[in-house]
Design a protein around this motif. Structure first.
Motif, PDB file in Angstrom:
ATOM      1  N   ASP A  32     -15.917  -7.817   8.585  1.00 18.20           N
ATOM      2  CA  ASP A  32     -15.049  -8.999   7.887  1.00 18.20           C
ATOM      3  C   ASP A  32     -13.524  -8.589   8.483  1.00 18.20           C
ATOM      4  O   ASP A  32     -12.905  -8.024   7.722  1.00 18.20           O
ATOM      5  N   PRO A  33     -13.047  -8.973   9.695  1.00 14.31           N
ATOM      6  CA  PRO A  33     -11.870  -8.700   9.976  1.00 14.31           C
ATOM      7  C   PRO A  33     -10.599  -9.191   9.227  1.00 14.31           C
ATOM      8  O   PRO A  33      -9.747  -8.330   8.741  1.00 14.31           O
ATOM      9  N   GLN A  34     -10.761 -10.417   8.728  1.00 15.91           N
ATOM     10  CA  GLN A  34      -9.664 -10.852   7.781  1.00 15.91           C
ATOM     11  C   GLN A  34      -9.558 -10.009   6.440  1.00 15.91           C
ATOM     12  O   GLN A  34      -8.588  -9.920   6.055  1.00 15.91           O
ATOM     13  N   ALA A  35     -10.971  -9.846   5.931  1.00 11.12           N
ATOM     14  CA  ALA A  35     -10.625  -9.358   4.564  1.00 11.12           C
ATOM     15  C   ALA A  35     -10.271  -7.666   4.775  1.00 11.12           C
ATOM     16  O   ALA A  35      -9.594  -7.361   3.888  1.00 11.12           O
ATOM     17  N   ALA A  36     -10.625  -7.108   5.762  1.00  9.32           N
ATOM     18  CA  ALA A  36      -9.984  -5.710   6.113  1.00  9.32           C
ATOM     19  C   ALA A  36      -8.527  -5.780   6.251  1.00  9.32           C
ATOM     20  O   ALA A  36      -7.845  -5.012   5.614  1.00  9.32           O
ATOM     21  N   PHE A  37      -8.139  -6.841   6.806  1.00  6.79           N
ATOM     22  CA  PHE A  37      -6.613  -6.961   7.396  1.00  6.79           C
ATOM     23  C   PHE A  37      -5.883  -7.196   5.897  1.00  6.79           C
ATOM     24  O   PHE A  37      -4.874  -6.628   5.716  1.00  6.79           O
ATOM     25  N   GLU A  38      -6.294  -7.879   5.386  1.00  7.66           N
ATOM     26  CA  GLU A  38      -5.910  -8.233   3.760  1.00  7.66           C
ATOM     27  C   GLU A  38      -5.619  -7.037   2.739  1.00  7.66           C
ATOM     28  O   GLU A  38      -4.814  -6.561   2.246  1.00  7.66           O
ATOM     29  N   ALA A  39      -6.943  -6.492   2.947  1.00  3.26           N
ATOM     30  CA  ALA A  39      -7.077  -5.118   1.857  1.00  3.26           C
ATOM     31  C   ALA A  39      -6.187  -4.178   2.226  1.00  3.26           C
ATOM     32  O   ALA A  39      -5.704  -3.270   1.426  1.00  3.26           O
ATOM     33  N   LEU A  40      -5.844  -3.922   3.534  1.00  2.00           N
ATOM     34  CA  LEU A  40      -5.078  -2.895   4.077  1.00  2.00           C
ATOM     35  C   LEU A  40      -3.344  -3.088   4.035  1.00  2.00           C
ATOM     36  O   LEU A  40      -2.754  -2.122   4.240  1.00  2.00           O
ATOM     37  N   ARG A  41      -3.283  -4.323   3.964  1.00  2.00           N
ATOM     38  CA  ARG A  41      -1.865  -4.771   4.052  1.00  2.00           C
ATOM     39  C   ARG A  41      -1.067  -3.905   3.345  1.00  2.00           C
ATOM     40  O   ARG A  41       0.135  -3.514   3.519  1.00  2.00           O
ATOM     41  N   GLU A  42      -1.316  -3.953   1.810  1.00  2.00           N
ATOM     42  CA  GLU A  42      -0.583  -3.526   0.772  1.00  2.00           C
ATOM     43  C   GLU A  42      -0.318  -1.733   1.167  1.00  2.00           C
ATOM     44  O   GLU A  42       0.653  -1.272   0.819  1.00  2.00           O
ATOM     45  N   PRO A  43      -1.614  -1.133   1.090  1.00  2.00           N
ATOM     46  CA  PRO A  43      -1.523   0.478   1.222  1.00  2.00           C
ATOM     47  C   PRO A  43      -0.632   0.852   2.381  1.00  2.00           C
ATOM     48  O   PRO A  43      -0.074   1.871   2.335  1.00  2.00           O
ATOM     49  N   LEU A  44      -0.669   0.126   3.710  1.00  2.00           N
ATOM     50  CA  LEU A  44      -0.052   0.560   4.847  1.00  2.00           C
ATOM     51  C   LEU A  44       1.339   0.205   4.609  1.00  2.00           C
ATOM     52  O   LEU A  44       2.090   1.005   4.877  1.00  2.00           O
ATOM     53  N   THR A  45       1.555  -0.770   3.803  1.00  2.00           N
ATOM     54  CA  THR A  45       3.181  -1.220   3.654  1.00  2.00           C
ATOM     55  C   THR A  45       3.819  -0.010   2.623  1.00  2.00           C
ATOM     56  O   THR A  45       4.777   0.421   2.938  1.00  2.00           O
ATOM     57  N   ASP A  46       2.917   0.270   1.617  1.00  2.00           N
ATOM     58  CA  ASP A  46       3.418   1.571   0.905  1.00  2.00           C
ATOM     59  C   ASP A  46       3.580   2.755   1.712  1.00  2.00           C
ATOM     60  O   ASP A  46       4.635   3.674   1.623  1.00  2.00           O
ATOM     61  N   LEU A  47       2.766   3.063   2.542  1.00  2.00           N
ATOM     62  CA  LEU A  47       2.786   4.288   3.366  1.00  2.00           C
ATOM     63  C   LEU A  47       4.207   4.174   4.420  1.00  2.00           C
ATOM     64  O   LEU A  47       4.723   5.134   4.431  1.00  2.00           O
ATOM     65  N   ALA A  48       4.229   3.099   4.883  1.00  2.00           N
ATOM     66  CA  ALA A  48       5.360   2.891   5.926  1.00  2.00           C
ATOM     67  C   ALA A  48       6.580   3.032   5.168  1.00  2.00           C
ATOM     68  O   ALA A  48       7.567   3.558   5.531  1.00  2.00           O
ATOM     69  N   THR A  49       6.615   2.521   3.744  1.00  2.00           N
ATOM     70  CA  THR A  49       8.102   2.558   2.946  1.00  2.00           C
ATOM     71  C   THR A  49       8.463   3.856   2.777  1.00  2.00           C
ATOM     72  O   THR A  49       9.539   4.238   3.067  1.00  2.00           O
ATOM     73  N   ARG A  50       7.309   4.848   2.377  1.00  2.00           N
ATOM     74  CA  ARG A  50       7.463   6.256   2.105  1.00  2.00           C
ATOM     75  C   ARG A  50       8.108   7.006   3.333  1.00  2.00           C
ATOM     76  O   ARG A  50       8.721   8.059   3.075  1.00  2.00           O
TER      77      ARG A  50
END
Length: 287
Positions: A167-185
């Motif tokens: 489910d490409p869109q579900a994966a995209f939405e699920a990963l957006r927040e944790p990847l944003t947190d990783l990027a910010t750190r």
């Protein structure tokens, strides 16, 4: 609503739906020697494919560019890819007529000039390597999203694709927040795209790259064509140029996935084939 190009009639030059777009097209045709042609790569010059490593320019792209480039001030391919990868996948090196093509890779952090055949760039941001080292563990924690994969971008950015997931869109939405947190750190930002989330240093975007290059060459008019969220910054750059008296034309390469780009465009093409048609027709109409 933006007008559409017709790639079936080689003589058809579309009429932009907006007044600003019509003024931009008129300026391009009236004074081609002052025109800057800015183009995204994936989805604009090259069809989108499941594996970005297999992306290649549309068969008609290089011939169209070679016909157009000698008649304008400059052609710049503005891409999130490493400049050398875009040159290789586009087949841009050593092509007669493209001697003054530039590729602004990594959103302008890298620059390849056809004249020298070399890439110039500053040192990579250290946060990219550290974030990349943490990505496998982060993705493992989201085992339900199998099919995601990591794309290396020459140490200057790293992207997580979800197009191959169940489910490409579900994966995209699920990963957006944790990847944003990783990027910010790690002092990075996340650039969302068409089923891809890219981690890259701040201050790098296609708008900055396009605006700086337009000012460098003293462009009298600008066309920019793109298909993805990352191209919105370049659209905004063209709007800034318009506001200061430089006509511009905004082209959307037929993406149904990025409605905001379509809504802001003066013209909508039928994907890369439509972009190629537009470039070829412009070349035919210019002296």
């Amino acid at each position: 609503m933006a007008s559409h190009t017709d790639s079936t009639d080689p003589s058809t030059l579309p009429t932009p739906a907006t007044r600003a777009g019509r003024e931009g097209l008129e300026a391009l045709l009236s004074h081609p020697g002052k025109a800057l042609i800015g183009l995204d790569f994936d989805g604009t010059l090259a069809p989108i494919v499941p594996d970005p490593e297999q992306a290649r320019a549309h068969p008609g792209a290089v011939p169209a560019l070679a016909a157009l480039a000698p008649k304008v001030a400059a052609v710049a391919v503005v891409t999130g890819r490493p400049a050398g990868v875009a040159v290789r996948n586009g087949g841009f090196a050593g092509v007669p007529g493209l001697e003054h093509l530039v590729v602004l890779g990594h959103y302008g952090a890298e620059r390849w000039d056809a004249v020298t055949g070399t890439v110039t760039a500053p040192a990579p941001h250290p946060g990219v390597a550290t974030a990349r080292a943490e990505l496998p563990g982060l993705l493992d924690r989201f085992g339900a999203w199998q099919g995601t994969w990591i794309e290396e971008k020459g140490g200057r950015a790293v992207a997580v694709h979800t197009r191959r997931a169940a489910d490409p869109q579900a994966a995209f939405e699920a990963l957006r927040e944790p990847l944003t947190d990783l990027a910010t750190r790690h002092g990075l930002v996340v650039e969302p795209g068409r089923l891809v989330l890219e981690l890259r240093p701040p201050g790098m975007d296609k708008g900055v790259a396009l605006l700086e290059y337009a000012r460098e060459i003293g462009a009298g008019s600008v066309l920019y064509a793109g298909d993805d969220l990352g191209d919105l910054a370049a659209f905004t750059a063209v709007d800034k140029l318009r506001a200061t008296g430089t006509p511009g034309l905004l082209v959307c390469s037929g993406s149904e996935e990025v409605t905001e780009l379509r809504e802001r465009a003066d013209l909508i093409t039928d994907g890369p084939s439509g972009v190629v048609h537009l470039l070829r027709t412009l070349a035919d109409r210019m002296p």
